[in-house]
Design a protein around this motif. Structure first.
Motif, PDB file in Angstrom:
ATOM      1  N   LEU A   1       0.550  -1.287  -0.005  1.00  0.00           N
ATOM      2  CA  LEU A   1       0.370   0.129  -0.180  1.00  0.00           C
ATOM      3  C   LEU A   1       1.066   1.577  -0.219  1.00  0.00           C
ATOM      4  O   LEU A   1       0.841   2.213  -1.010  1.00  0.00           O
ATOM      5  N   GLU A   2       1.862   1.467   0.646  1.00  0.00           N
ATOM      6  CA  GLU A   2       2.928   2.085   0.837  1.00  0.00           C
ATOM      7  C   GLU A   2       3.420   2.321  -0.752  1.00  0.00           C
ATOM      8  O   GLU A   2       3.560   3.995  -1.368  1.00  0.00           O
ATOM      9  N   VAL A   3       4.382   1.263  -1.193  1.00  0.00           N
ATOM     10  CA  VAL A   3       4.567   1.400  -2.377  1.00  0.00           C
ATOM     11  C   VAL A   3       3.104   2.172  -3.900  1.00  0.00           C
ATOM     12  O   VAL A   3       3.718   2.995  -4.871  1.00  0.00           O
ATOM     13  N   GLU A   4       1.735   1.990  -3.274  1.00  0.00           N
ATOM     14  CA  GLU A   4       0.980   2.533  -4.470  1.00  0.00           C
ATOM     15  C   GLU A   4       0.391   3.755  -4.197  1.00  0.00           C
ATOM     16  O   GLU A   4       0.222   4.373  -5.292  1.00  0.00           O
ATOM     17  N   GLY A   5       1.066   3.965  -2.700  1.00  0.00           N
ATOM     18  CA  GLY A   5       1.079   5.735  -2.672  1.00  0.00           C
ATOM     19  C   GLY A   5      -0.533   5.368  -1.595  1.00  0.00           C
ATOM     20  O   GLY A   5      -0.642   6.843  -1.487  1.00  0.00           O
ATOM     21  N   LEU A   6      -0.571   4.539  -0.789  1.00  0.00           N
ATOM     22  CA  LEU A   6      -2.045   4.711   0.038  1.00  0.00           C
ATOM     23  C   LEU A   6      -2.141   5.107   0.885  1.00  0.00           C
ATOM     24  O   LEU A   6      -2.843   5.522   1.468  1.00  0.00           O
TER      25      LEU A   6
ATOM     26  N   ILE B   1      -3.111   6.160   6.529  1.00  0.00           N
ATOM     27  CA  ILE B   1      -4.084   7.057   4.675  1.00  0.00           C
ATOM     28  C   ILE B   1      -3.562   8.130   3.905  1.00  0.00           C
ATOM     29  O   ILE B   1      -3.180   8.817   4.669  1.00  0.00           O
ATOM     30  N   THR B   2      -3.228   8.005   3.311  1.00  0.00           N
ATOM     31  CA  THR B   2      -2.419   8.898   2.235  1.00  0.00           C
ATOM     32  C   THR B   2      -4.301   9.552   2.163  1.00  0.00           C
ATOM     33  O   THR B   2      -5.424   8.434   1.930  1.00  0.00           O
ATOM     34  N   GLU B   3      -4.517  10.510   0.427  1.00  0.00           N
ATOM     35  CA  GLU B   3      -5.519  11.465   0.084  1.00  0.00           C
ATOM     36  C   GLU B   3      -5.795  10.339  -0.926  1.00  0.00           C
ATOM     37  O   GLU B   3      -6.682   9.374  -1.314  1.00  0.00           O
ATOM     38  N   ALA B   4      -5.273   9.664  -1.338  1.00  0.00           N
ATOM     39  CA  ALA B   4      -5.130   8.715  -2.339  1.00  0.00           C
ATOM     40  C   ALA B   4      -6.360   7.389  -1.718  1.00  0.00           C
ATOM     41  O   ALA B   4      -6.777   6.713  -2.643  1.00  0.00           O
ATOM     42  N   GLY B   5      -4.939   6.762  -0.661  1.00  0.00           N
ATOM     43  CA  GLY B   5      -5.984   6.386  -0.226  1.00  0.00           C
ATOM     44  C   GLY B   5      -6.999   6.392   0.034  1.00  0.00           C
ATOM     45  O   GLY B   5      -8.503   5.797  -0.034  1.00  0.00           O
ATOM     46  N   ARG B   6      -7.924   7.383   0.545  1.00  0.00           N
ATOM     47  CA  ARG B   6      -9.087   8.143   0.988  1.00  0.00           C
ATOM     48  C   ARG B   6      -9.878   7.773  -0.446  1.00  0.00           C
ATOM     49  O   ARG B   6     -11.528   7.578  -0.472  1.00  0.00           O
TER      50      ARG B   6
END
Length: 201
Positions: free
Chosen positions: A54-59, A73-78
């Motif tokens: 998930l971190e590699v994917e920027g989430l 969680i990042t904005e991309a994850g949200r």
């Protein structure tokens, strides 16, 4: 891993848990265990590789805190959570059904084990009573007789134990249980064994 988390759904649920606030890996494991009422807990080897992905994917991102990685969680994850809201709702419903099934299975096994333990306790009490009665009824002190009277009870115990093993084995195989359900059944049997050890000390 429990079947409800097949096809990448655990990844989605981790995002959902992190959406509630930053957490380290063992907090996520504990939350999942709580969600399944203690009947399922993922291993660290299941959780951490998914967090890294998930971190590699920027989430998600992580920061070190107290010697542990805390994930957020990042904005991309949200954004992914919003896009997959229907899938997440279905996953929650599947988790609820899975917990209900696991609880029912655990209840059935516990009922079987409790019944067998009750029978064993009753038979042990009866054997003890008969032994004491034999001692009280002897008119004169004599050497204790050989333990022949216990042989029928031991035979019955062996038969009951074999029948119990076959019945539980049949129940488990008939249900085609998942790995997680089998682990739950093993924990229930271990608990019954501990109870017998305490009883026979």
């Amino acid at each position: 891993m429990t079947a409800v988390f097949s096809h990448g759904r655990l990844r989605l649920y981790l995002l959902k848990l992190l959406d509630d606030g930053p957490k380290h890996g063992y907090e996520l494991i504990r939350l999942l265990e709580d969600r399944f009422l203690g009947l399922y807990a993922p291993s660290a080897g299941t959780i951490y590789p998914r967090l890294q992905r998930l971190e590699v994917e920027g989430l998600v991102t992580h920061a070190a805190a107290g010697g542990r990685k805390v994930y957020e969680i990042t904005e991309a994850g949200r954004a992914e959570l919003r896009q997959r809201a229907d899938e997440l709702a279905t996953l929650e419903a599947d988790i609820t059904a899975s917990v209900r099934d696991l609880s029912a299975l655990a209840g059935e096994i516990q009922t079987e084990v409790r019944g067998s333990v009750r029978d064993l306790k009753r038979e042990l009490r009866e054997a003890t009573r008969q032994t004491r009665q034999t001692r009280w009824d002897r008119p004169t002190p004599t050497p204790p007789p050989p333990p022949a009277p216990a042989a029928p009870l031991l035979t019955e115990f062996d038969q009951r134990l074999a029948a119990f093993t076959m019945e539980v084995g049949g129940l488990v195989r008939a249900q085609r249980l998942s790995d997680n359900q089998l682990r739950t059944a093993i924990r229930v049997l271990d608990g019954a064994l501990d109870g017998l050890r305490r009883l026979l000390r």
